[in-house]
Design an enzyme around this catalytic site. Structure first.
Site, PDB file in Angstrom:
ATOM      1  N   LYS A 183       1.818 -62.959 -18.332  1.00 16.31           N
ATOM      2  CA  LYS A 183       2.196 -64.248 -17.731  1.00 16.31           C
ATOM      3  C   LYS A 183       0.905 -65.048 -17.615  1.00 16.31           C
ATOM      4  O   LYS A 183       0.138 -64.887 -16.673  1.00 16.31           O
ATOM      5  CB  LYS A 183       2.804 -64.010 -16.342  1.00 16.31           C
ATOM      6  N   GLU A 258      -9.250 -58.762 -10.999  1.00 11.47           N
ATOM      7  CA  GLU A 258     -10.491 -59.448 -11.379  1.00 11.47           C
ATOM      8  C   GLU A 258     -10.482 -60.793 -10.669  1.00 11.47           C
ATOM      9  O   GLU A 258      -9.742 -61.697 -11.055  1.00 11.47           O
ATOM     10  CB  GLU A 258     -10.544 -59.654 -12.898  1.00 11.47           C
ATOM     11  N   CYS A 292     -15.792 -67.096 -13.468  1.00 14.36           N
ATOM     12  CA  CYS A 292     -15.846 -66.254 -12.280  1.00 14.36           C
ATOM     13  C   CYS A 292     -17.264 -65.782 -12.021  1.00 14.36           C
ATOM     14  O   CYS A 292     -17.631 -65.501 -10.890  1.00 14.36           O
ATOM     15  CB  CYS A 292     -14.903 -65.070 -12.464  1.00 14.36           C
ATOM     16  N   GLU A 393     -16.139 -70.203  -3.245  1.00 11.57           N
ATOM     17  CA  GLU A 393     -16.171 -70.408  -4.695  1.00 11.57           C
ATOM     18  C   GLU A 393     -15.694 -71.828  -5.026  1.00 11.57           C
ATOM     19  O   GLU A 393     -14.586 -72.217  -4.663  1.00 11.57           O
ATOM     20  CB  GLU A 393     -15.263 -69.386  -5.380  1.00 11.57           C
TER      21      GLU A 393
HETATM   22  P1  NAD Z   1      -4.761 -68.256  -9.471  1.00 13.54           P
HETATM   23  O1  NAD Z   1      -4.950 -67.111  -8.553  1.00 13.54           O
HETATM   24  O2  NAD Z   1      -4.288 -69.541  -8.919  1.00 13.54           O
HETATM   25  O3  NAD Z   1      -3.718 -67.877 -10.632  1.00 13.54           O
HETATM   26  C1  NAD Z   1      -3.890 -66.763 -11.469  1.00 13.54           C
HETATM   27  C2  NAD Z   1      -2.540 -66.348 -12.051  1.00 13.54           C
HETATM   28  O4  NAD Z   1      -1.698 -65.869 -10.999  1.00 13.54           O
HETATM   29  C3  NAD Z   1      -1.779 -67.480 -12.723  1.00 13.54           C
HETATM   30  O5  NAD Z   1      -1.146 -66.993 -13.887  1.00 13.54           O
HETATM   31  C4  NAD Z   1      -0.749 -67.866 -11.679  1.00 13.54           C
HETATM   32  O6  NAD Z   1       0.406 -68.456 -12.204  1.00 13.54           O
HETATM   33  C5  NAD Z   1      -0.435 -66.515 -11.070  1.00 13.54           C
HETATM   34  N1  NAD Z   1       0.117 -66.561  -9.710  1.00 13.54           N
HETATM   35  C6  NAD Z   1      -0.106 -67.482  -8.750  1.00 13.54           C
HETATM   36  N2  NAD Z   1       0.615 -67.178  -7.636  1.00 13.54           N
HETATM   37  C7  NAD Z   1       1.294 -66.056  -7.910  1.00 13.54           C
HETATM   38  C8  NAD Z   1       2.209 -65.239  -7.169  1.00 13.54           C
HETATM   39  N3  NAD Z   1       2.576 -65.534  -5.925  1.00 13.54           N
HETATM   40  N4  NAD Z   1       2.705 -64.127  -7.758  1.00 13.54           N
HETATM   41  C9  NAD Z   1       2.347 -63.798  -9.009  1.00 13.54           C
HETATM   42  N5  NAD Z   1       1.506 -64.543  -9.772  1.00 13.54           N
HETATM   43  C10 NAD Z   1       0.983 -65.644  -9.224  1.00 13.54           C
HETATM   44  O7  NAD Z   1      -6.152 -68.439 -10.217  1.00 13.54           O
HETATM   45  P2  NAD Z   1      -6.610 -69.603 -11.212  1.00 13.54           P
HETATM   46  O8  NAD Z   1      -6.826 -70.854 -10.434  1.00 13.54           O
HETATM   47  O9  NAD Z   1      -5.717 -69.617 -12.401  1.00 13.54           O
HETATM   48  O10 NAD Z   1      -8.027 -69.046 -11.715  1.00 13.54           O
HETATM   49  C11 NAD Z   1      -9.243 -69.271 -11.075  1.00 13.54           C
HETATM   50  C12 NAD Z   1      -9.678 -68.032 -10.317  1.00 13.54           C
HETATM   51  O11 NAD Z   1      -9.714 -66.914 -11.185  1.00 13.54           O
HETATM   52  C13 NAD Z   1     -11.071 -68.147  -9.750  1.00 13.54           C
HETATM   53  O12 NAD Z   1     -11.098 -67.652  -8.441  1.00 13.54           O
HETATM   54  C14 NAD Z   1     -11.896 -67.268 -10.649  1.00 13.54           C
HETATM   55  O13 NAD Z   1     -13.058 -66.754 -10.080  1.00 13.54           O
HETATM   56  C15 NAD Z   1     -10.932 -66.195 -10.991  1.00 13.54           C
HETATM   57  N6  NAD Z   1     -11.329 -65.518 -12.225  1.00 13.54           N
HETATM   58  C16 NAD Z   1     -11.783 -64.233 -12.162  1.00 13.54           C
HETATM   59  C17 NAD Z   1     -12.220 -63.581 -13.312  1.00 13.54           C
HETATM   60  C18 NAD Z   1     -12.737 -62.169 -13.292  1.00 13.54           C
HETATM   61  O14 NAD Z   1     -12.727 -61.534 -14.334  1.00 13.54           O
HETATM   62  N7  NAD Z   1     -13.206 -61.650 -12.163  1.00 13.54           N
HETATM   63  C19 NAD Z   1     -12.187 -64.253 -14.523  1.00 13.54           C
HETATM   64  C20 NAD Z   1     -11.724 -65.566 -14.545  1.00 13.54           C
HETATM   65  C21 NAD Z   1     -11.285 -66.186 -13.395  1.00 13.54           C
END
Ligand code: NAD
Length: 501
Positions: A183, A258, A292, A393
Site C-alpha cells: 500500500k 522504519e 528520513c 522532524e
Molecule cells: P505517514 O506515516 O503519514 O504515512 C506512511 C504510510 O502509512 C502511507 O502509505 C499512509 O497512507 C499509511 N498510513 C497512514 N495512516 C495509516 C493508518 N492509520 N493505518 C495504516 N496505514 C496508514 O508518513 P509519510 O508522511 O508518508 O512519510 C514521511 C515519514 O516517513 C517521515 O517521518 C520520514 O522520516 C519517514 N521515513 C522513514 C524512513 C526510514 O527508512 N526510516 C524512510 C522514509 C521516510
C-alpha cells in the site's frame, strides 16, 4: 470520475492476483505533479473489499499456488529476472517518479541504476536460508532449525522514495518465500503500480505481488487489521508507526518499523572542512531535505564554527532550485502541499523560539520555479538543542546549527533526542571516529561521509526511529520464522512421561 478534461488523464488500477483491476468501490483520486501543481493521473481509492481480494490472492499464492511449491533457487531466478527487467524499464520509471514525487531526475536515475542490485542480492540469498543442526545435549535426538516464510506481508510506505521502498521490502520478502500486498503512499502511488507490471513480465505467479492504493486510515488500516496478514513492514512517520504497531499487536503480528529521524551531523575542528561542508549540504538539502536520514542537526565545534558556517552558506547559495527534470537542478519542490505548509510552519517556529536565520527562510521564487511548493534551502544558527526545531522532524530543507565545545558535549547533544536513525561524524582522528561511532545511539553512523546506503548494509533505527532492519542479510530474517525440530532417533520414550526429557 468526472469532467471532460479528466478523460485524458492516465487512470491507474489496483494490481491484484496478477491483473490490473478497477477498485471495487468505483472511486479514484487525483495525483499531482509537485513541480507544476497539475493533476496528471487518477489513482484507485482502495476499500476493505479491495484489500480482502488482495490478501486472499496473496494467501492463496503462498499456500496452494505454484509459488508455494517452488524451490528457493527457482524463487531466486524469478527475482533475478525481475532485476534484469527493472534495468530495461529504469529510465521510464525514473521519469514517472519525478513526475509524481518531484525528486530530481538525476537522483532517480542513480537510484534506478542501483535498485536492480537489491533484487540480485536477494535473488542470491533465496537459496541460502539455512537452518542449523544443533549438537543437542540429549541422547538419541536429532535437533535442527529451519527458517520458514512468516506469511502474507503487508507493506505500507512513505511518499519520499516509493520505488526504493518496494525493493527494500518486496525483494527480501519474496526471497524468503512470502507473498506481499503493498500500500504505497496516497501522494505517490504511480510507480509501485507501474512496477507491478514488471512482475508479470518476470513470470511471478498471480497473487505473489499485489499493490492496493488508497488512503492510510481506509486502505492502510484495513490491510494492517486483516487477520490473514502475518507481518507488517512499515515506512513512515513515528506517529502513524505507533498507531500501526498498536493495531498489529492486537493480533500479535510481526512488525518492522522504519520511522523518522533528527540526525546529528557532527563536525570536529580537525576534519577536512570542505568535505564536511559538502557532507552537511548532502545531509540536509539533497532530496529537498525529505529523507528520513536528513542530517538536520549540524553540530559544529565552536573553535571553527564561524569559518565552517561561511563555507556552508556559500554552498547553499550556489544550489540551483527548479525543475526536477533538468540535469543541473539541485533542489526540487517539496512533494506534497501539507508537507510544504509544515516546512514553512517550522521556519516560523524556529524564528519565534529565537534561532538566528542566516540563509533562506521563505518560499523560493525565480527562473525555473513553477507551481507553489518550493522552499529556499534554510539555515538557522544559534539553535539550542531544546528548541522544537532541534527536536522535531521537519522533513524539509531546514538546517539547525548547534555549537559544541568537546567530544563529550557532542555525544550528549547528539543523543539528546527521541530518534536514533543516523548520525554523521567528521574528524581525522581515528580514535575519536571509533569512540563516536560507539557512543552515538543511531542505527547508522557515517564517518567522513553521509547518505551512503547499500542493499548489503543493514539499515534501520534505534529508539523512536523504529524497530527491525532493512537491507543486508538481516532483512530476510524479518520475513522468516525459526522452527525448532526435534527427532527421537530411538524407539524409546522415557518410562515416566510426567517429567520433562
Ligand atoms: P505517514 O506515516 O503519514 O504515512 C506512511 C504510510 O502509512 C502511507 O502509505 C499512509 O497512507 C499509511 N498510513 C497512514 N495512516 C495509516 C493508518 N492509520 N493505518 C495504516 N496505514 C496508514 O508518513 P509519510 O508522511 O508518508 O512519510 C514521511 C515519514 O516517513 C517521515 O517521518 C520520514 O522520516 C519517514 N521515513 C522513514 C524512513 C526510514 O527508512 N526510516 C524512510 C522514509 C521516510
Amino acid at each position: 470520475m468526472g469532467g471532460t478534461g479528466e478523460r485524458t488523464l492516465k487512470t491507474y488500477q489496483h494490481f491484484i492476483n496478477g491483473e490490473f483491476v478497477d477498485p471495487e468501490g468505483g472511486d479514484w483520486f487525483d495525483t499531482e505533479n509537485p513541480y507544476t501543481g497539475e493533476v496528471w493521473a487518477k489513482i484507485p481509492r482502495g476499500t476493505k473489499a479491495d484489500v480482502d481480494k488482495a490478501v486472499a490472492a496473496a494467501k492463496a499464492a503462498m499456500t496452494t499456488g505454484p509459488f508455494a511449491g517452488m524451490s528457493p533457487s527457482q524463487r531466486g531466478k524469478l527475482l533475478r529476472r525481475l532485476g534484469d527487467i527493472l534495468v530495461e524499464h529504469g529510465p521510464r520509471l525514473a521519469e514517472i517518479e519525478v513526475r509524481d514525487n518531484g525528486k530530481l531526475l538525476a537522483e532517480m536515475a542513480g537510484q534506478l541504476k542501483y535498485q536492480p542490485e537489491s533484487w540480485y542480492y536477494y535473488a542470491g540469498l533465496a537459496d541460502k536460508i539455512e537452518g542449523s543442526v544443533v549438537p543437542i545435549d540429549k541422547p538419541n535426538h536429532l535437533a535442527f532449525t529451519r527458517h520458514e516464510p512468516v506469511g502474507v506481508v503487508a507493506a505500507l510506505t512513505a511518499w519520499n522514495s516509493p520505488l526504493m521502498f518496494v525493493a527494500w521490502k518486496a525483494a527480501p520478502a519474496l526471497a524468503a518465500g512470502c507473498s506481499i500486498v503493498i500500500k504505497p503512499s496516497e501522494f505517490t502511488s504511480a510507480s509501485a503500480l507501474e512496477f507491478a507490471a514488471l512482475t508479470v513480465e518476470a513470470g511471478f505467479p498471480p497473487g505473489v505481488f499485489n499493490v492496493v492504493t488508497g488512503f492510510g486510515a481506509e486502505t492502510g488500516a484495513a490491510l494492517v487489521e486483516h487477520p490473514d496478514v502475518a507481518k507488517v513492514s512499515f515506512t513512515g512517520s513515528d506517529t502513524t508507526g505507533a498507531h500501526i504497531y498498536a493495531a498489529a499487536a492486537k493480533q500479535m503480528k510481526r512488525v518492522s518499523m522504519e520511522l523518522g529521524g533528527k540526525s546529528p551531523n557532527i563536525v570536529f575542528a580537525d576534519a577536512n572542512l570542505d568535505a564536511a561542508a559538502s557532507g552537511a549540504v548532502s545531509g540536509i538539502f539533497a532530496a529537498t531535505g525529505q529523507t528520513c536520514i536528513a542530517g538536520s542537526r549540524l553540530l559544529v565545534q565552536n573553535s571553527i564554527k564561524d569559518q565552517f558556517v561561511a563555507k556552508l552558506v556559500a554552498l547553499a547559495k550556489s544550489a540551483k532550485i527548479g525543475d526536477p527534470m533538468a540535469a543541473d537542478t539541485n533542489i526540487g519542490p517539496v512533494t506534497t502541499p501539507p508537507q510544504y505548509r509544515k516546512v514553512l510552519d517550522y521556519i516560523n517556529v524556529a524564528k519565534a523560539d529565537g534561532a538566528t536565520l542566516i540563509h533562506g527562510g521563505k518560499p523560493a521564487s525565480g527562473p525555473g520555479v513553477k507551481g507553489s511548493q518550493f522552499v529556499e534551502p534554510t539555515i538557522f544558527d544559534n539553535v539550542t538543542n531544546d528548541m522544537r526545531i532541534a527536536q522535531e522532524e521537519v522533513f524539509g530543507p531546514v538546517l539547525s546549527i548547534i555549537g559544541f565545545e568537546d567530544e563529550a558535549e557532542a555525544i550528549r547533544i547528539g543523543n539528546d533526542v527521541i530518534y536514533g536513525l543516523a548520525a554523521g561524524v567528521w574528524t581525522r582522528d581515528i580514535g575519536r571516529a571509533v569512540r563516536m561511532s560507539e557512543a552515538l545511539k543511531a542505527g547508522t553512523v557515517w564517518v567522513n561521509t553521509y547518505r551512503a546506503i547499500s542493499y548489503m548494509m543493514p539499515f534501520g533505527g534505534m529508539k523512536k526511529s523504529g524497530t527491525g532492519r532493512e537491507n543486508g542479510i538481516e532483512a530476510i530474517h524479518e520475513f522468516l520464522e525459526t522452527k525448532s525440530v526435534w527427532i527421537n532417533t530411538s524407539e524409546d520414550f522415557p518410562a515416566n512421561p510426567f517429567v520433562m526429557r
